[in-house]
Design an enzyme around this catalytic site. Structure first.
Site, PDB file in Angstrom:
ATOM      1  CG  HIS A   1       0.232   6.212  -0.706  1.00 22.35           C
ATOM      2  ND1 HIS A   1      -0.798   6.863  -1.328  1.00 22.35           N
ATOM      3  CD2 HIS A   1      -0.308   5.642   0.415  1.00 22.35           C
ATOM      4  CE1 HIS A   1      -1.919   6.693  -0.614  1.00 22.35           C
ATOM      5  NE2 HIS A   1      -1.643   5.951   0.446  1.00 22.35           N
TER       6      HIS A   1
ATOM      7  CG  HIS B   1      -1.783   1.190   1.363  1.00 21.14           C
ATOM      8  ND1 HIS B   1      -3.109   1.187   0.992  1.00 21.14           N
ATOM      9  CD2 HIS B   1      -1.520   2.448   1.787  1.00 21.14           C
ATOM     10  CE1 HIS B   1      -3.616   2.396   1.189  1.00 21.14           C
ATOM     11  NE2 HIS B   1      -2.669   3.180   1.680  1.00 21.14           N
ATOM     12  CD  GLU B   2       1.531   3.682   3.645  1.00 22.71           C
ATOM     13  OE1 GLU B   2       1.766   4.727   3.023  1.00 22.71           O
ATOM     14  OE2 GLU B   2       0.460   3.503   4.271  1.00 22.71           O
TER      15      GLU B   2
ATOM     16  CG  HIS C   1       0.395   9.017  -6.812  1.00 20.17           C
ATOM     17  ND1 HIS C   1      -0.694   9.368  -6.064  1.00 20.17           N
ATOM     18  CD2 HIS C   1       0.172   9.525  -8.050  1.00 20.17           C
ATOM     19  CE1 HIS C   1      -1.540  10.057  -6.813  1.00 20.17           C
ATOM     20  NE2 HIS C   1      -1.041  10.165  -8.028  1.00 20.17           N
TER      21      HIS C   1
HETATM   22 ZN   LIG Z   1      -2.892   5.211   1.960  1.00 21.60          ZN
END
Ligand SMILES: [Zn+2]
Length: 684
Positions: free
Chosen positions: A472, A468-469, A475
């Protein structure tokens, strides 16, 4: 301050912050210099005798505040990931100074008049799409900050912002305080049911608290949840659970109740000054969802089937207790324990069986490999980049052509100086306004260290958090925009979880696990049978997970739509609202109000906690594009994903960006299907 490293050029590899030289006493003088520089830049833009044009106003704003960005990024990284009493004291001071600095800028009438003129003439300016988006975002930011209000309203708003900044900082300091103060020592008799990896981590946690040779349970989520899942000691589970949900609500110096009441009053007043009926209406006006009603619709659509599933699971757990001869009602501290037993029975699988296969380093390698296959990135460990703690590792990221793309800092282990949770942040954002600037991106997690020479082992939830991290992080790493304020994760809050949640999908793919899940001792791959049972068990207990999340999101929405004066005592409000939605008594909120840092440490997620679910509607649907292509690394789909989502930052409208990637809007049922709740939705 010639010797202040924050004010000197950084002669480090890639011009990274020289963490080895930065000391707490450097921050205040550096902030003072940064504020002064920024004010001078802003005054020059506002007082420019030339008529406003895009370059002398909007681009000039983009160029301003560089020193402030540089100092603040280092400061907030340290405050969150490696704080000290000295830094926390400075933080209280800085948050107030920050509000005092920004208020007059965002409410500067001369500056706003220039922005407004350009915005009104935007169609005639011959702007590129990114420039048009930047102008719209800049105008909206100033307008929403009150730049168009009369002076008395501006003065009041400025005072509110200062107070809110102090309250948010106190809220997070209190939470950190309650988390640091509490631990529970466990002796050899208290370890029944606990996996060896847990006991090893508990010993490491004790050592960090100066209790070498002992073992402690702490209030970090990665300590609490596995304990509740595996300890056979009902009395200890109760003790840990109660301490966990009482954070910030202990009536001590760290109590957050009064802070919440004041924050809600001030947010409501802000909304009214800006012409909105409630804070939620104000906040959501600038989001994908647009209105509180749209948020409530989504949450209700998920709530009903999730609650029905949770209630059915509750009955099954109670039956299991009876079957084992237990003569008690399922309590909240029992849920995870019996759910794990039920899962072992139904899916013939428990988390502890897979954990020896999920080493931290292999899961990092899996996250990197996925990024290589999808986006052509490669990662090389660098040992010459200064870091803020010896546990932090730094990788150089290169693109397909071998060109330098970014640095990635991974700070994975829990320690007392780190706040709880997991997050991505940056020390420098990508931009190419005046030449290409490569980003410095950080992931911070709270995983338990391995001990006795064993590597750190992750639970399946931890492995998912890592992906998940890292989503990010991508991104930020892949961002390819011109203007800094549109870089990377500078998107709507209800869009920002799409790149992260989407990336989680790869973590649970057989192709990825078969290759990277290897036993830490034998090196054997995850046996097929265990893999199959693991994947089958993923949807287990989704009723619980969805209920604890959606209830938190609904409470967040209620806090910010009901009149602040009617809310009253926070704990009673919580009880009242949970009764209204029929919250199962055996499940607590994922974040009770006094520990709900997402919405009270600052306003970023205030009436925005639903964002995870809003993004999930998209991520569940987005991964389908790869499934439909018959290849989870399909090059064409990956290219579209790169161009329209991961590299696009905030340079275009998110709904348009999604359609450009997928060719259509997201299908709403994908979320329920992913959580295994679709049948329940039809039945409910
Ligand atoms: Zn998040």
């Amino acid at each position: 301050m010639l010797d202040n490293p924050l004010l000197q050029p950084w002669l480090t590899p890639f011009e990274t912050p020289p963490f080895d030289q930065i000391k707490p006493e450097h921050f205040i003088p550096a902030f003072e210099q940064a504020f002064a520089d920024h004010v001078a830049e802003i005054e020059a833009i506002a007082a420019d005798p030339a008529a406003p044009d895009f370059d002398n106003t909007i681009t000039a704003l983009e160029r301003s505040g560089r020193l402030l960005n540089r100092v603040a990024a280092v400061f907030y990284d340290l405050v969150s990931a490696h704080s000290s009493p000295a830094l926390l004291e400075i933080d209280s001071d800085v948050s107030l100074r920050m509000a005092r600095h920004w208020n007059p800028i965002l409410m500067n009438a001369a500056l706003f008049a220039r922005i407004d003129q350009l915005y009104q003439r935007r169609a005639e300016l011959g702007l590129t799409p990114e420039q048009a988006r930047l102008l719209e975002r800049t105008y909206t930011r100033f307008h929403r900050a009150g730049a168009g209000l009369d002076q008395s309203a501006k003065d009041r708003l400025a005072a509110i912002n200062e107070r809110l900044a102090q309250l948010g900082t106190s809220f997070s300091h209190h939470l950190l305080g309650d988390e640091q103060d509490w631990f529970m020592e466990i002796g050899p008799d208290d370890c029944d049911g606990l996996p060896d990896s847990f006991v090893a981590a508990a010993k490491a946690a004790a050592e960090e608290r100066g209790l070498a040779g002992k073992a402690v349970v702490t209030l970090s989520r990665s300590s609490v949840e596995p304990f509740l899942k595996s300890s056979t000691r009902r009395d200890l589970r109760e003790k840990v659970y109660k301490a966990f949900i009482a954070r910030g609500d202990n009536g001590n110096g760290n109590d957050n109740n009064a802070i919440i009441t004041e924050i809600l009053q001030l947010r409501e007043e802000t909304a009214k000054l800006l012409g909105y009926p409630t804070f939620a209406a104000y906040r959501l006006d600038d989001s994908m969802a647009k209105t509180p009603e749209a948020v409530r619709d989504l949450l209700q659509r998920v709530w009903r089937p999730a609650r029905a599933r949770a209630l059915a699971d509750r009955d099954a757990l109670q039956a299991l207790i009876a079957e084992e001869g237990g003569n008690f009602e399922l309590a909240p501290w029992d849920w995870r324990y019996y759910a794990e037993k039920l899962r072992q029975r139904r899916a013939d699988f428990d988390d502890a069986a897979i954990k020896p296969y999920l080493t931290l380093d292999n899961m990092i390698a899996a996250a990197f490999d996925t990024a290589q296959r999808l986006f052509g990135l490669s990662f090389t460990l660098r040992s010459d980049v200064p870091v803020w703690h010896p546990d932090v590792r730094v990788w150089e990221v290169k693109d397909r052509t071998g060109a330098h793309k970014a640095l990635f800092y991974g700070d994975y282990f829990a320690r007392p100086s780190k706040r709880s949770g997991a997050w991505m942040t940056s020390l420098r954002d990508q931009q190419k306004l005046d030449g290409a600037i490569a980003p410095l991106i950080i992931n911070v997690c709270n995983f338990a260290k391995g001990t006795g020479g064993a590597p750190a082992l992750l639970s399946p939830d931890d492995a998912r958090t890592l992906f998940h991290e890292f989503g990010h992080a991508l991104h930020g790493l892949l961002s390819d925009v011109t203007y800094p304020s549109l870089s990377g994760t500078a998107v709507f809050t209800d869009f920002v979880e799409l790149p992260s949640q989407l990336y989680e999908h790869w973590q649970e793919q057989p192709q990825v696990l078969q290759r990277f899940a290897r036993h830490h001792q034998s090196g054997e791959p995850l046996p097929d049978d265990l893999l199959r049972r693991f994947l089958a068990a993923r949807q287990f207990n989704q009723g619980f997970a969805t209920v604890e999340f959606v209830a938190s999101a609904l409470i967040d929405l209620e806090f910010h739509t009901q009149p602040a004066a009617a809310i009253g005592e926070i704990a009673s409000f919580e009880q009242r609202e949970l009764a209204k939605i029929g919250m199962p008594q055996e499940i607590a909120l994922r974040h009770r109000p006094t520990q709900f840092g997402h919405i009270f440490s600052g306003d970023h997620y205030a009436s925005g906690y639903y964002s995870y679910m809003w993004s999930e509607v998209m991520d569940a649907d987005a991964f389908g594009a790869f499934e439909e292509a018959g290849n989870i690394f399909d090059a064409k789909v990956a290219q579209r994903l790169h161009d329209h989502i991961y590299a696009a930052g905030g340079a275009r409208d998110p709904a348009e960006a999604y359609v450009a990637f997928r060719g259509r809007d997201p299908a709403p049922d994908a979320l329920l299907r992913r959580r295994g709740l679709l049948d329940q939705a039809e039945a409910a």
